[in-house]
Design an enzyme around this catalytic site. Structure first.
Site, mmCIF file in Angstrom:
data_model
loop_
_atom_site.group_PDB
_atom_site.id
_atom_site.type_symbol
_atom_site.label_atom_id
_atom_site.label_comp_id
_atom_site.label_asym_id
_atom_site.label_seq_id
_atom_site.Cartn_x
_atom_site.Cartn_y
_atom_site.Cartn_z
ATOM 1 N N ALA A 232 58.081 -34.921 6.624
ATOM 2 C CA ALA A 232 57.034 -35.615 5.879
ATOM 3 C C ALA A 232 57.035 -37.102 6.247
ATOM 4 C CB ALA A 232 57.252 -35.456 4.377
ATOM 5 N N LYS A 233 55.834 -37.654 6.379
ATOM 6 C CA LYS A 233 55.708 -39.094 6.670
ATOM 7 C C LYS A 233 55.635 -39.809 5.322
ATOM 8 C CE LYS A 233 53.096 -42.203 9.732
ATOM 9 N NZ LYS A 233 54.168 -42.524 10.677
ATOM 10 N N THR A 234 56.795 -40.041 4.760
ATOM 11 C CA THR A 234 56.932 -40.499 3.387
ATOM 12 C C THR A 234 57.098 -42.014 3.318
ATOM 13 O OG1 THR A 234 58.012 -38.397 2.873
ATOM 14 C CG2 THR A 234 58.279 -40.175 1.277
#
Length: 322
Positions: A160-162
């Protein structure tokens, strides 16, 4: 440089258009306090066939996947989010742009057990200009191996690109910059090469292109683009595997890839000149025109600008007209 908040334009927010200068977020917005949110960086390029969004479908799918992994349900389909990005370019009159779709929690409550939080989506677009100097793109970056490790796969959601993940990146990059370097190389918890602060890493050795396998680093869309260009357009063998830092020291070539950075040569790591064994130009000189790095730079530039000759026509589905 003009601050981002001090400009005219429009932002897309939860399906409505908001004047850029009127954008406001409450100080108790949950994501501001805990970093629980996700985002994408998408590029739009102007070329001979007009303006196109580059691989916007893949970026938008990753945004939806990130939100799902974080348990942040979206009220908008991927098709609606893609259309909003197209309209964001038109409404702001942009031909070349960087877009930042972002998903975040509202301000209904704070704390780790906060319930009833609303999920919001916003999209901003602006002209990025030169992300890095043309000189750096030509002669390459000097990097320092960071003492800050990349996330372990069981510490966070590495696919995830969190938002919160980038604290790790900023710690590494700021340490490297303060020491006089351009970039940081980050290792995974077991000591193998993971990625740069916000870019994937490649090395060339004896005509074979190598890149770290996807474990604790982000599955970059530019990374995937370069792998496919290397294999299909240049006929190179590409191996995804574990890599040690000393393999970069002795590589024939090395470079990093990312949406904003595109493809940048890596000329030095920890004081070692990369490519010295293979006769690479000395520090301060542009990379060789015939190098794999330079060839991939040119191919990537052509495909993002829609310059699709017979050798690149297979990649036309990467371009979404704005």
């Amino acid at each position: 440089m003009t601050p981002l908040y001090d400009r005219d334009g429009w932002l897309w927010h939860d399906g409505e258009w908001l004047a850029w200068r009127d954008a406001r977020t409450h100080l108790l917005t949950h994501t501001l306090h805990y970093g629980m949110g996700c985002f994408e960086g998408v590029r739009a390029y102007h070329g001979e066939r007009g303006t196109h969004l580059f691989r916007v479908a893949e970026h938008t799918r990753r945004l939806a996947d990130s939100a799902h992994a974080l348990d942040m349900p979206l009220d908008f389909s991927e098709a609606e989010l893609i259309e909003a990005q197209r309209l964001c370019l038109k409404k702001n009159g942009l031909a070349n742009a960087y877009l930042k779709p972002t998903v975040y929690f509202g301000a209904e409550g704070l704390g780790l057990r906060a319930k009833g939080l609303t999920v919001h989506v916003m999209i901003a677009a602006w002209d990025l200009g030169d992300y890095i100097s043309p000189e750096a793109a030509s002669i390459g970056l000097r990097a320092l191996t960071s003492s800050w490790s990349r996330h372990h796969v069981n510490i966070s959601l590495c696919r995830a690109k969190t938002n919160g993940h980038y604290v790790n990146s900023m710690l590494a990059l700021n340490t490297a910059v303060k020491a006089g370097f351009d970039e940081a190389l980050m290792l995974d918890p077991e000591g193998y090469v993971a990625e740069a602060s916000a870019a994937n890493v490649f090395l060339l050795r004896d005509g074979v292109l190598h890149t770290p396998e996807i474990t604790s680093c982000l599955q970059g869309i530019t990374r995937d683009s370069v792998i496919r260009l290397a294999r299909d357009a240049l006929g190179l063998e590409v191996r995804e595997r574990r890599i040690t830092r000393d393999e970069l020291y002795t590589a024939d070539e090395a470079f990093v890839t990312g949406t904003a950075a595109e493809l940048l040569p890596l000329r030095e790591l920890d004081g070692r000149h990369i490519g010295a064994r293979a006769g690479a130009p000395p520090p301060g000189r542009p990379i060789a025109e015939g190098s794999v790095t330079a060839r991939l730079q040119r191919l990537y530039r052509r495909v993002t600008r829609g310059e699709l000759g017979d050798d690149l026509v297979a990649f036309r589905n990467w371009l979404t007209p704005a």
